[in-house]
Design an enzyme around this catalytic site. Structure first.
Site, mmCIF file in Angstrom:
data_model
loop_
_atom_site.group_PDB
_atom_site.id
_atom_site.type_symbol
_atom_site.label_atom_id
_atom_site.label_comp_id
_atom_site.label_asym_id
_atom_site.label_seq_id
_atom_site.Cartn_x
_atom_site.Cartn_y
_atom_site.Cartn_z
ATOM 1 N N SER A 1 0.831 -1.202 0.000
ATOM 2 C CA SER A 1 0.000 0.000 0.000
ATOM 3 C C SER A 1 0.868 1.256 0.000
ATOM 4 C CB SER A 1 -0.957 -0.034 1.190
ATOM 5 O OG SER A 1 -1.875 1.025 1.118
ATOM 6 N N ASP B 1 -2.223 6.151 -3.952
ATOM 7 C CA ASP B 1 -1.106 5.420 -3.358
ATOM 8 C C ASP B 1 -0.648 4.357 -4.359
ATOM 9 O OD1 ASP B 1 -3.397 3.880 -3.064
ATOM 10 O OD2 ASP B 1 -2.858 3.126 -1.089
ATOM 11 N N ASP C 1 -0.766 1.164 -4.795
ATOM 12 C CA ASP C 1 -1.670 0.116 -5.295
ATOM 13 C C ASP C 1 -3.036 0.670 -5.671
ATOM 14 O OD1 ASP C 1 -2.433 0.487 -2.590
ATOM 15 O OD2 ASP C 1 -3.262 -1.528 -2.487
ATOM 16 N N ASP D 1 -5.635 1.962 -4.265
ATOM 17 C CA ASP D 1 -6.921 1.721 -3.621
ATOM 18 C C ASP D 1 -7.363 2.944 -2.813
ATOM 19 O OD1 ASP D 1 -5.104 1.471 -1.536
ATOM 20 O OD2 ASP D 1 -5.869 -0.449 -0.808
#
Length: 573
Positions: free
Chosen positions: A145, A301, A303, A305
């Site tokens: 993350s 960020d 990733d 999400d």
């Protein structure tokens, strides 16, 4: 313990390692007892979300062998639950993400688990979508993350496209504990598995289907000017393709990408802590905004999400917090659904216990049932699953958490930075057409519901000693709960580990949530404090929520509590 750690170190040193970097690291730390101990004093913890840790050699690091061991345990779990199980795999831009994803795929394939693998970097929510679209029995995403570059992780998903439940995590951990790191793992070669068809790449059609579903969440209000000047940064992560594509397909084409952060780079050279919650990570994007005179900054960020946002505020730009954006979007979604007649009967929104209580005011105004969950978006996804089980999936309209995670639809079961980016652009353009900035709208909501302010304070405790210190702090807070804090009486202590709430008179009542190492203190004057150790980082976190007559007074209150607890934490160092 030190002797055991050294013996395990010697075992790794003599083992046939599948990554040359590991051997070099082990030889480099020869004779350094502290370094050896930190890498081998325990196994990297498989928690409720999977694995997350520093990349490197050892049982307490993330590497091809700890990933393979965890995957072997997950295979055993899948075979006990499903006939001919299959999984989907995604990964982001972090160092060794591709290697870890392919290693996991090879373990799954060797154990008779069919693998669907994204061929390119993809946002985490796209993995959640693929699990459901391909009717898989589970899935993983290789990501850490927003953590610094030295970290990577391994998030595990269930057949519902949601991160695994506490019960499933416990069962998988039990299977992993029975796997020997070197002797107990089955592997096939990646290219061989591709040829045999036990590993196959996820098609472009699945990606298109996911993005089409995201587009359906937009309201497309009439009369708005979509020529919003947007600066976008994926922070060297996985969001570039999906986010720019979804915006352009919905008419938002005036997009400038931060060149230094455009391409995937797991070292994150211009933002060492790639977290859209913090201003330092957005510094370059804000420079672009000033130079180009942009209206809006979007930052995902690595990733993708989550999404952070800044908007023009006079001659400068103001960052909008996760709580503020969550409330703005909640209010906008309710407003749009009412206008378009798409508000379901008995609508449901979901937030976590550390997320602003202002959401309750918005929910009450629009007649929405607001549910609270433990920290972690998987619990929000779990609530969507429960609604679906009862045939009431359409009741869900919104879910969010303070850490910049949002989701407006049930097509995935995790927070979605692609979905949120599109909605933020539309909401911005809608209010701009009314002559309002998002700051104006936010001030209006504060005037209507009260000036709520929320803040998160994190205290880092690295290594084995730090881990023990965090345990001691939680025990002290739990066993010696204060009667008052800064002159305000503690009305209730909620201990989510024992699932018991205790009021000031000592009366107890049960908490209907899964057990979790979290404490919440409700104080006089609509103030609350939530204390918990991070499940993914060596940090103890305190969440502050206050309400006052003005934003300035509320911010001052937050600062008082932050100063107080900074001194408390210093006493443990």
């Amino acid at each position: 313990m030190q002797k055991q750690a050294f013996e395990t170190y010697q075992l790794w040193l003599s083992a046939p390692l599948r990554d040359a970097d590991l051997k070099a690291e082990l030889e480099q730390i020869s004779g350094d007892e502290a370094a050896i101990f930190d890498r081998f004093y325990r196994d990297l913890e498989f928690g409720t979300g999977g694995l997350r840790g520093v990349i490197g050699a050892g049982t307490n690091r993330l590497n091809v062998h700890t990933v393979a061991r965890a995957t072997q345990g997950y295979c055993s779990y899948l075979h006990k639950k499903f006939t001919n199980p299959s999984v989907a795999i995604g990964y982001d831009s972090r160092n060794k993400s591709t290697l870890f994803a392919q290693t996991a795929a090879c373990v799954f394939a060797a154990n008779g688990v069919r693998v669907h693998l994204y061929q390119q970097l993809m946002p985490t929510p796209a993995l959640s979508y693929a699990v459901r679209a391909l009717h898989c029995d589970g899935g993983i995403v290789v990501t850490a993350s927003h953590n610094p570059a030295k970290y990577n992780g391994y998030k595990v998903y269930g057949a519902d496209g949601c991160q695994i439940t506490l019960e499933a995590a416990k069962s998988i951990l039990g299977e992993i504990s029975q796997v020997d790191t070197f002797e107990g793992v089955k592997l096939v070669e990646f290219e061989q598995a591709l040829e045999q068809g036990t590993i196959s790449y996820i098609s472009e059609q699945i990606i298109t289907d996911y993005l089409n579903r995201v587009s359906k969440e937009a309201f497309q209000p009439e009369g708005i000017d979509k020529n919003v000047a947007i600066v976008y940064t994926p922070l060297n992560g996985a969001g570039l393709g999906c986010v720019t594509r979804i915006l352009r397909e919905n008419g938002y084409t005036n997009i400038s990408v931060v060149k230094e952060q455009e391409q995937p780079d797991g070292n994150f050279p211009t933002c060492p802590y790639p977290n859209p919650e913090i201003q330092e990570a957005l510094a370059l994007g804000l420079e672009y905004c000033q130079k180009l005179g942009a209206d809006l900054l979007l930052a995902n960020d690595p990733d993708c999400d989550r999404v952070g946002t800044a908007v023009r505020d006079g001659d400068s730009y103001r960052l909008i917090s996760g709580n503020e954006m969550g409330v703005l979007l909640f209010d906008y979604i309710c407003k749009m659904r009412r206008q378009k007649g798409t508000m379901p009967q008995n609508p449901v929104a979901v937030k976590t216990i550390v997320t602003t209580e202002m959401a309750a005011k918005v929910a009450e105004a629009y007649g929405v049932e607001l549910r609270n969950t433990l920290t972690g978006f998987k619990f929000i996804g779990e609530q969507i699953g429960l609604l679906e089980k009862d045939g009431q999936e359409n009741r869900y309209i919104w879910g969010f958490e303070e850490s910049y995670g949002y989701l407006s639809g049930s097509f995935v079961r995790d927070k979605d930075g692609v979905n949120a980016s599109l909605l933020i652009c539309e909401m911005f353009a809608y209010y701009q057409s009314k002559g309002l900035s998002l700051i104006d709208v936010l001030h209006g909501l504060y005037a209507k519901y009260g000036a709520f302010q929320n803040a998160l304070q994190s205290f880092t405790f690295e290594g084995a000693e730090g881990f023990a210190t965090m345990q001691k702090i939680m025990a002290d807070f739990r066993e010696n709960a204060p009667a008052e804090v800064l002159g305000r009486k503690v009305l209730r202590k909620s201990d989510y580990k024992t699932s018991v709430m205790t009021d000031a008179a000592g009366k107890t009542s049960p908490i209907d949530m899964p057990s979790s190492d979290v404490l919440k203190f409700d104080l006089e004057g609509d103030i609350s404090l939530v204390v918990r150790p991070s499940g993914t980082e060596p940090k103890l976190k305190i969440y502050y929520s206050v309400k006052a007559d003005s934003e300035e007074l509320a911010r001052a209150l937050v600062e008082q509590y932050q100063t107080h607890y900074a001194k408390v934490m210093d006493g443990y160092r």
